[in-house]
Motif scaffolding. Structure first.
Motif, mmCIF file in Angstrom:
data_model
loop_
_atom_site.group_PDB
_atom_site.id
_atom_site.type_symbol
_atom_site.label_atom_id
_atom_site.label_comp_id
_atom_site.label_asym_id
_atom_site.label_seq_id
_atom_site.Cartn_x
_atom_site.Cartn_y
_atom_site.Cartn_z
ATOM 1 N N VAL A 132 8.433 -3.961 5.166
ATOM 2 C CA VAL A 132 7.053 -4.108 5.625
ATOM 3 C C VAL A 132 6.135 -3.568 4.540
ATOM 4 O O VAL A 132 6.287 -2.430 4.090
ATOM 5 C CB VAL A 132 6.821 -3.350 6.945
ATOM 6 N N VAL A 133 5.176 -4.381 4.099
ATOM 7 C CA VAL A 133 4.223 -3.990 3.062
ATOM 8 C C VAL A 133 2.844 -3.865 3.705
ATOM 9 O O VAL A 133 2.362 -4.818 4.323
ATOM 10 C CB VAL A 133 4.189 -5.022 1.919
ATOM 11 N N THR A 134 2.223 -2.698 3.569
ATOM 12 C CA THR A 134 0.904 -2.467 4.148
ATOM 13 C C THR A 134 -0.101 -2.204 3.040
ATOM 14 O O THR A 134 0.094 -1.311 2.211
ATOM 15 C CB THR A 134 0.923 -1.276 5.108
ATOM 16 N N ALA A 135 -1.176 -2.988 3.020
ATOM 17 C CA ALA A 135 -2.261 -2.798 2.067
ATOM 18 C C ALA A 135 -3.295 -1.847 2.670
ATOM 19 O O ALA A 135 -3.656 -1.970 3.843
ATOM 20 C CB ALA A 135 -2.911 -4.138 1.724
ATOM 21 N N VAL A 136 -3.771 -0.898 1.865
ATOM 22 C CA VAL A 136 -4.765 0.081 2.312
ATOM 23 C C VAL A 136 -5.910 0.102 1.307
ATOM 24 O O VAL A 136 -5.677 0.277 0.104
ATOM 25 C CB VAL A 136 -4.158 1.491 2.449
ATOM 26 N N ASP A 137 -7.107 -0.057 1.798
ATOM 27 C CA ASP A 137 -8.312 -0.119 0.973
ATOM 28 C C ASP A 137 -8.676 1.278 0.471
ATOM 29 O O ASP A 137 -8.910 2.193 1.265
ATOM 30 C CB ASP A 137 -9.435 -0.701 1.841
ATOM 31 N N ALA A 138 -8.744 1.468 -0.855
ATOM 32 C CA ALA A 138 -9.059 2.782 -1.428
ATOM 33 C C ALA A 138 -10.469 3.238 -1.077
ATOM 34 O O ALA A 138 -10.731 4.443 -0.995
ATOM 35 C CB ALA A 138 -8.890 2.746 -2.950
ATOM 36 N N VAL A 139 -11.374 2.300 -0.855
ATOM 37 C CA VAL A 139 -12.765 2.645 -0.576
ATOM 38 C C VAL A 139 -12.964 2.993 0.894
ATOM 39 O O VAL A 139 -13.611 3.983 1.245
ATOM 40 C CB VAL A 139 -13.712 1.499 -0.981
ATOM 41 N N LEU A 161 3.592 1.090 0.801
ATOM 42 C CA LEU A 161 2.146 1.249 0.971
ATOM 43 C C LEU A 161 1.476 0.897 -0.347
ATOM 44 O O LEU A 161 1.776 1.490 -1.387
ATOM 45 C CB LEU A 161 1.802 2.688 1.373
ATOM 46 N N VAL A 162 0.566 -0.078 -0.323
ATOM 47 C CA VAL A 162 -0.102 -0.538 -1.539
ATOM 48 C C VAL A 162 -1.591 -0.222 -1.423
ATOM 49 O O VAL A 162 -2.289 -0.775 -0.565
ATOM 50 C CB VAL A 162 0.094 -2.049 -1.745
ATOM 51 N N ILE A 163 -2.078 0.692 -2.263
ATOM 52 C CA ILE A 163 -3.494 1.029 -2.270
ATOM 53 C C ILE A 163 -4.229 0.015 -3.133
ATOM 54 O O ILE A 163 -3.897 -0.179 -4.303
ATOM 55 C CB ILE A 163 -3.734 2.455 -2.789
ATOM 56 N N THR A 164 -5.218 -0.644 -2.554
ATOM 57 C CA THR A 164 -5.972 -1.680 -3.245
ATOM 58 C C THR A 164 -7.382 -1.188 -3.589
ATOM 59 O O THR A 164 -7.829 -0.155 -3.105
ATOM 60 C CB THR A 164 -6.084 -2.931 -2.356
ATOM 61 N N LYS A 165 -8.057 -1.934 -4.425
ATOM 62 C CA LYS A 165 -9.470 -1.690 -4.792
ATOM 63 C C LYS A 165 -9.665 -0.312 -5.426
ATOM 64 O O LYS A 165 -10.719 0.307 -5.253
ATOM 65 C CB LYS A 165 -10.375 -1.850 -3.570
ATOM 66 N N THR A 166 -8.681 0.172 -6.148
ATOM 67 C CA THR A 166 -8.810 1.497 -6.770
ATOM 68 C C THR A 166 -9.878 1.509 -7.855
ATOM 69 O O THR A 166 -10.401 2.568 -8.198
ATOM 70 C CB THR A 166 -7.464 1.934 -7.379
ATOM 71 N N ASP A 167 -10.213 0.328 -8.398
ATOM 72 C CA ASP A 167 -11.261 0.271 -9.413
ATOM 73 C C ASP A 167 -12.644 0.530 -8.830
ATOM 74 O O ASP A 167 -13.594 0.826 -9.569
ATOM 75 C CB ASP A 167 -11.245 -1.094 -10.108
ATOM 76 N N LEU A 168 -12.765 0.455 -7.502
ATOM 77 C CA LEU A 168 -14.052 0.688 -6.838
ATOM 78 C C LEU A 168 -14.148 2.086 -6.235
ATOM 79 O O LEU A 168 -15.184 2.437 -5.673
ATOM 80 C CB LEU A 168 -14.264 -0.357 -5.736
ATOM 81 N N ALA A 169 -13.088 2.867 -6.342
ATOM 82 C CA ALA A 169 -13.063 4.206 -5.742
ATOM 83 C C ALA A 169 -13.002 5.265 -6.834
ATOM 84 O O ALA A 169 -12.559 5.013 -7.960
ATOM 85 C CB ALA A 169 -11.850 4.345 -4.822
ATOM 86 N N THR A 170 -13.460 6.462 -6.502
ATOM 87 C CA THR A 170 -13.358 7.584 -7.434
ATOM 88 C C THR A 170 -11.936 8.128 -7.427
ATOM 89 O O THR A 170 -11.157 7.862 -6.505
ATOM 90 C CB THR A 170 -14.336 8.690 -7.058
ATOM 91 N N ASP A 171 -11.613 8.895 -8.444
ATOM 92 C CA ASP A 171 -10.279 9.499 -8.493
ATOM 93 C C ASP A 171 -10.045 10.410 -7.296
ATOM 94 O O ASP A 171 -8.955 10.438 -6.722
ATOM 95 C CB ASP A 171 -10.109 10.299 -9.784
ATOM 96 N N SER A 172 -11.074 11.157 -6.904
ATOM 97 C CA SER A 172 -10.915 12.076 -5.775
ATOM 98 C C SER A 172 -10.679 11.306 -4.478
ATOM 99 O O SER A 172 -9.883 11.737 -3.629
ATOM 100 C CB SER A 172 -12.145 12.979 -5.641
ATOM 101 N N GLU A 173 -11.362 10.171 -4.299
ATOM 102 C CA GLU A 173 -11.140 9.348 -3.103
ATOM 103 C C GLU A 173 -9.708 8.807 -3.086
ATOM 104 O O GLU A 173 -9.051 8.798 -2.046
ATOM 105 C CB GLU A 173 -12.133 8.186 -3.075
ATOM 106 N N TYR A 175 -6.997 10.084 -4.621
ATOM 107 C CA TYR A 175 -6.013 11.140 -4.413
ATOM 108 C C TYR A 175 -6.014 11.621 -2.966
ATOM 109 O O TYR A 175 -4.957 11.928 -2.399
ATOM 110 C CB TYR A 175 -6.290 12.311 -5.358
ATOM 111 N N ALA A 176 -7.210 11.699 -2.360
ATOM 112 C CA ALA A 176 -7.289 12.120 -0.961
ATOM 113 C C ALA A 176 -6.596 11.115 -0.047
ATOM 114 O O ALA A 176 -5.897 11.492 0.902
ATOM 115 C CB ALA A 176 -8.749 12.304 -0.543
ATOM 116 N N LEU A 177 -6.776 9.820 -0.336
ATOM 117 C CA LEU A 177 -6.134 8.784 0.469
ATOM 118 C C LEU A 177 -4.623 8.812 0.279
ATOM 119 O O LEU A 177 -3.865 8.696 1.257
ATOM 120 C CB LEU A 177 -6.691 7.412 0.101
ATOM 121 N N GLU A 178 -4.179 8.990 -0.956
ATOM 122 C CA GLU A 178 -2.737 9.077 -1.209
ATOM 123 C C GLU A 178 -2.112 10.234 -0.438
ATOM 124 O O GLU A 178 -1.049 10.091 0.167
ATOM 125 C CB GLU A 178 -2.483 9.256 -2.711
#
Length: 350
Positions: A132-139, A161-173, A175-178
């Motif tokens: 099962v692959v789940t996409a999670v929006d970084a923003v 778990l695949v974090i997407t849109k990391t180019d639109l999020a800050t590093d802190s956002e 890391y907090a989501l991870e």
């Protein structure tokens, strides 16, 4: 106890909340040569924007993609769609396929998709659940986890778990989501869609193999300690999702454990989001890895060897509204008791 099922069609589930980037991820997967012999089930073609890939319409429901994939719409029951697709393959009406990728609705609880295969007597003779692959929006992922139980369930049920849109999020956002996703689902493989060295084909690898031999914590197990999910502000999550870890010092009787787990899932399966573990079984030299999602338990896997010198059994349950301490007591009373007559299973929801 083996995960090898030759001749079966593997079914992978691609899920994620609304706007999480499933469309883009699916397009990238279908561009991979490794998935040229896949079939795809989606809700509506327009929802995932695959029109530029279409080269041939086979009938009102099915088209052939440029990659060679067969792509179908699902307007009714999933079971019927799978049976119809399989029947067309057997009659030579669609190209042969060895894998089915199901893209679920962003607001859907993913479990009913997985349970369809096991519940239907025809499907379970031809299909087997894959990763099962789940996409999670970084923003927006943190806010969605705060607000929607579906988002938490999608994350908890994932093998990848695949974090997407990391180019639109800050590093802190990011890391907090991870960090939060690792608390929800400690043993899932966590990757970022934007990583240049991401091997997309690995996302759909056999989850049983990954769970059994590769995805381990430094201590040799999936989860270091039990956690209680909280909102971003630290307040307890309204969904009451928690994780419970159990460690057992002595070998476990497989028959007693199987009866206990079956009773637990029959009565409380909707609230047991995941169960996973490494077991030291009576009469077995090698450890056995188990994994289940709500009412669905995958075939146990014999691991090649113990990941460390620690031979204790360890189990992790991700629960939605169940009392973890009562679950522990029930497990100990049923599987570790010497008495022939075991107590009934009763774990009230919170």
């Amino acid at each position: 106890m083996t995960h090898d099922e030759p001749g079966f069609v593997t079914v992978n589930l691609l899920t994620g909340f609304l706007g999480s980037g499933k469309t883009t991820l699916l397009r990238r997967l279908l561009a991979e040569e490794a998935f040229a012999d896949a079939a795809v089930l989606i809700n509506e073609f327009g929802e995932i924007g695959l029109d530029h890939h279409l080269i041939e319409r086979i009938d009102d429901e099915i088209v052939l993609l440029r990659s060679g994939c067969v792509c179908c719409t699902v307007r009714g029951e999933l079971a019927e769609a799978l049976k119809d697709l399989y029947s067309k393959r057997e009659r030579g009406l669609v190209p042969p396929f060895r894998r089915v990728i199901i893209e679920s609705s962003g607001l859907a609880d993913p479990f009913p998709v997985l349970s369809t295969i096991k519940a239907d007597p025809i499907l379970r003779h031809h299909f087997r659940p894959g990763s099962v692959v789940t996409a999670v929006d970084a923003v927006n992922g943190q806010r969605q986890l705060d607000t929607y139980i579906e988002s938490n369930r999608q994350a908890a049920i994932a093998d990848r778990l695949v974090i997407t849109k990391t180019d639109l999020a800050t590093d802190s956002e990011r890391y907090a989501l991870e960090s939060r996703l690792r608390r929800i689902n400690p043993d899932a493989l966590l990757v970022c869609a934007g990583d240049g060295d991401l091997d997309l084909s690995s996302l759909l690898q056999d989850a049983a193999m990954m769970r059994g031999d590769h995805v381990q914590s430094p201590s040799g197990f999936y989860c270091e300690e039990p956690v209680w999910l909280t909102n971003a502000d630290g307040a307890p999550h309204r969904a009451a999702i928690s994780s419970v870890t159990m460690t057992v010092d002595r070998p476990i009787d497989w028959t007693a454990f199987g009866i206990w787990l079956t009773m637990l899932l029959n009565r409380h399966g909707e609230r047991v989001l995941r169960v996973k573990g490494i077991l030291n079984l009576v009469g077995e030299e090698r450890p056995v890895a188990i994994h289940g999602v709500q009412h669905l338990v995958h075939t146990p896997v014999h691991m090649e060897a113990w990941p460390s010198d620690d031979r204790r059994s360890r189990l992790v349950f991700i629960l939605d509204g169940l009392d973890g301490e009562l679950l522990k007591r029930s497990f100990e009373a049923f599987t570790l008791a010497d008495a022939d007559v075991r107590p009934p299973l009763a774990i009230p929801a919170e």
